[in-house]
Design a protein around this motif. Sequence first.
Motif, PDB file in Angstrom:
ATOM      1  N   UNK A   4     113.486 -16.738 -35.740  1.00 53.86           N
ATOM      2  CA  UNK A   4     112.803 -16.896 -34.465  1.00 53.86           C
ATOM      3  C   UNK A   4     111.312 -17.094 -34.763  1.00 53.86           C
ATOM      4  N   UNK A   5     110.898 -18.355 -34.822  1.00 54.24           N
ATOM      5  CA  UNK A   5     109.513 -18.681 -35.161  1.00 54.24           C
ATOM      6  C   UNK A   5     108.538 -18.048 -34.181  1.00 54.24           C
ATOM      7  N   UNK A   6     108.903 -18.051 -32.899  1.00 50.50           N
ATOM      8  CA  UNK A   6     108.018 -17.486 -31.882  1.00 50.50           C
ATOM      9  C   UNK A   6     107.796 -15.994 -32.126  1.00 50.50           C
ATOM     10  N   UNK A   7     108.886 -15.286 -32.457  1.00 46.66           N
ATOM     11  CA  UNK A   7     108.790 -13.852 -32.701  1.00 46.66           C
ATOM     12  C   UNK A   7     107.951 -13.558 -33.942  1.00 46.66           C
ATOM     13  N   UNK A   8     108.153 -14.316 -35.003  1.00 39.28           N
ATOM     14  CA  UNK A   8     107.392 -14.114 -36.232  1.00 39.28           C
ATOM     15  C   UNK A   8     105.907 -14.368 -35.969  1.00 39.28           C
ATOM     16  N   UNK A   9     105.605 -15.475 -35.296  1.00 30.76           N
ATOM     17  CA  UNK A   9     104.202 -15.801 -34.987  1.00 30.76           C
ATOM     18  C   UNK A   9     103.575 -14.698 -34.141  1.00 30.76           C
ATOM     19  N   UNK A  39      98.140 -21.735 -38.505  1.00 30.91           N
ATOM     20  CA  UNK A  39      99.319 -22.584 -38.304  1.00 30.91           C
ATOM     21  C   UNK A  39     100.593 -21.753 -38.165  1.00 30.91           C
ATOM     22  N   UNK A  40     100.680 -20.654 -38.894  1.00 30.27           N
ATOM     23  CA  UNK A  40     101.832 -19.760 -38.762  1.00 30.27           C
ATOM     24  C   UNK A  40     101.814 -19.104 -37.387  1.00 30.27           C
ATOM     25  N   UNK A  41     100.667 -18.588 -37.000  1.00 29.42           N
ATOM     26  CA  UNK A  41     100.554 -17.891 -35.716  1.00 29.42           C
ATOM     27  C   UNK A  41     100.756 -18.808 -34.514  1.00 29.42           C
ATOM     28  N   UNK A  42     100.474 -20.083 -34.678  1.00 24.84           N
ATOM     29  CA  UNK A  42     100.655 -21.034 -33.573  1.00 24.84           C
ATOM     30  C   UNK A  42     101.962 -21.824 -33.705  1.00 24.84           C
TER      31      UNK A  42
END
Length: 115
Positions: A4-9, A39-42
């Motif tokens: 889940x990219x959104x959760x990780x960010x 870039x990771x956070x977004x």
Amino acid sequence: MSINKELIAKNIRERRKAKKWSQEYLAEKCDLSAQYISQIETKKKMASLKTVGKIAEALDVSIESITGNPMESNNPQNYEIDLVFDDLNAYERAVLKDVLLATKKALRENKKIFG
């Protein structure tokens, strides 16, 4: 396990901000660039397991608290495999699944031959 990219960010950003750290400071602690942290956070880039581990260590939290998934200690490659499959469309998944099944079969058959 799905990634889940959104959760990780969100988790990285929240934990960084809770420490009142800038992206630059976290990047410095992880030996990464501030641009990469951004870039990771977004969600523009997805971090590898190694990078998530560096970030978690710098933030003094577990990888699980960032990914939202318990990691199997004996098989962290699952995270990396999920990253490979994460952005594939249905056709690409089907083709890759067929390739992997054929490869698995060949590996097992050759193992029997080579002992």
